[in-house]
Design a protein around this motif. Structure first.
Motif, PDB file in Angstrom:
ATOM      1  N   GLN A 207       0.678  -1.308   0.394  1.00  0.00           N
ATOM      2  CA  GLN A 207       0.529  -0.220  -0.017  1.00  0.00           C
ATOM      3  C   GLN A 207       1.334   1.332   0.203  1.00  0.00           C
ATOM      4  OE1 GLN A 207      -2.721   0.660   3.273  1.00  0.00           O
ATOM      5  NE2 GLN A 207      -3.846   2.010   2.252  1.00  0.00           N
ATOM      6  N   ASP A 233      -9.122   5.939  -5.084  1.00  0.00           N
ATOM      7  CA  ASP A 233      -9.608   4.698  -5.339  1.00  0.00           C
ATOM      8  C   ASP A 233      -9.381   3.161  -5.143  1.00  0.00           C
ATOM      9  OD1 ASP A 233     -12.641   6.288  -4.444  1.00  0.00           O
ATOM     10  OD2 ASP A 233     -13.279   5.915  -6.401  1.00  0.00           O
ATOM     11  N   ARG A 236      -5.032   3.491  -2.954  1.00  0.00           N
ATOM     12  CA  ARG A 236      -5.604   3.736  -1.775  1.00  0.00           C
ATOM     13  C   ARG A 236      -4.550   3.792  -1.061  1.00  0.00           C
ATOM     14  NH1 ARG A 236      -6.061  -0.567   0.142  1.00  0.00           N
ATOM     15  NH2 ARG A 236      -5.222  -1.957  -1.290  1.00  0.00           N
ATOM     16  N   LYS A 238      -2.541   6.327   1.836  1.00  0.00           N
ATOM     17  CA  LYS A 238      -2.572   6.630   3.091  1.00  0.00           C
ATOM     18  C   LYS A 238      -2.746   8.163   3.095  1.00  0.00           C
ATOM     19  CE  LYS A 238      -0.584   2.315   5.056  1.00  0.00           C
ATOM     20  NZ  LYS A 238       0.733   2.143   6.333  1.00  0.00           N
ATOM     21  N   LYS A 265     -11.763   6.840   1.720  1.00  0.00           N
ATOM     22  CA  LYS A 265     -10.775   6.818   3.250  1.00  0.00           C
ATOM     23  C   LYS A 265      -9.236   7.218   3.466  1.00  0.00           C
ATOM     24  CE  LYS A 265     -14.071   3.386   3.574  1.00  0.00           C
ATOM     25  NZ  LYS A 265     -14.753   3.323   4.656  1.00  0.00           N
ATOM     26  N   THR A 266      -8.471   7.544   2.091  1.00  0.00           N
ATOM     27  CA  THR A 266      -7.656   8.152   2.610  1.00  0.00           C
ATOM     28  C   THR A 266      -7.641  10.043   2.798  1.00  0.00           C
ATOM     29  OG1 THR A 266      -6.626   7.403   0.120  1.00  0.00           O
ATOM     30  CG2 THR A 266      -5.953   9.610   1.045  1.00  0.00           C
TER      31      THR A 266
END
Length: 288
Positions: A207, A233, A236, A238, A265-266
């Protein structure tokens, strides 16, 4: 006459005082930055400086990475990472890797080549054939991957205005860093070359920790386009920093504010001005 001479003398002393204060501030900034560069970092940690437009400096545990450096104007004081400029003397004792995605003038400033006169341990990685120099690394093959010391560098290729370009994915010191260069799209939905490249990068390795992504907005207006969402998306990361709006940094805050409404989510962070500094640790960013 005496009054005029006195006023001139006072003005002269004021100007000299301001100059000395400015020099003292610049010296303190440079000293502080050198201390930051020498500070011990754990694997997976980084100190990040915004250098304007698409330029970034990332200090990892063992290395200093500099991406797409460009001086859009002359500095008002001594060059320092703390004001968004690279001072070769300030980074002279670092293990430096200079990444240049393509030859557009807002991503490649030839002044970077002068740094090797002061920095003994420096490596240049170009995303195109920038000219004969046996000491440079040219990553021109499609979807290239190289082991450079303890860095693993991967690329995706594309063209804009018939200029060959890459985006860089760098794995180093337990960090994975993505720099998009000009790899982006305005089309909605995104074109297949773009999405295929993003899909490829998504499958390359672990990731992504930190992603620097150029945000071009939408044709006809709007801050976020489908390509931005696709990158976030699929990759992904962080944390993400929008870029490519030098002298219009307010657009970064607008992008961050608007994309947070889309339930990504980021974590999206942004620079306000060149020289802004951030610390990255355990998937979190703090502005310094």
């Amino acid at each position: 006459m005496k009054t005029v001479d006195g006023e001139r003398l006072a003005t002269g002393w004021l100007s000299l005082s301001l100059l000395l204060m400015s020099m003292a501030v610049a010296t303190a900034q440079a000293q502080s930055t050198r201390e930051l560069l020498s500070a011990e970092l754990a694997a997976g940690e980084a100190t990040i400086w915004y250098l304007g437009h698409a330029g970034w400096a990332v200090k990892t545990r063992e290395h200093l990475l500099i991406f797409d450096y460009w001086e859009s104007s002359a500095p008002r004081s001594t060059r320092s990472l703390s004001n968004g400029y690279v001072n070769p003397a300030e980074i002279a004792d670092q293990d430096v890797y200079v990444f240049v995605t393509h030859s557009h003038g807002d991503h490649y400033d030839p002044t970077v080549l002068q740094w090797r006169q002061a920095v003994s341990n420096i490596t240049y990685i170009f995303g195109w054939d920038a000219g004969p120099d046996s000491e440079h690394v040219y990553m021109v093959q499609p979807r290239d991957t190289r082991q450079l010391g303890d860095l693993v560098v991967s690329t995706v290729n594309h063209e804009f205005d018939r200029i060959p370009e890459v985006a860089f994915l760098v794995a180093v010191d337990d960090l994975v860093i993505y720099h998009s260069g000009d790899h982006g799209t305005w089309s909605d939905p995104p074109n297949s070359v773009f999405t295929d490249n993003i899909d490829y990068l998504a499958g390359v390795g672990e990731q992504i920790d930190v992603a620097f992504i150029s945000t071009f907005g939408q044709r006809g207006g709007g801050t976020i386009n489908a390509g931005d969402r696709y990158s976030i998306d699929r990759l992904r990361p962080k944390v993400m920093f929008p870029m490519h709006h030098g002298d219009n940094e307010d657009l970064y805050e607008r992008f961050a504010r608007e994309i947070r409404r889309e339930d990504v989510k980021t974590a999206v962070h942004y620079a306000r001005r060149p020289g802004d500094r951030f610390s990255y640790r355990s998937g979190r960013v703090e502005r310094r």
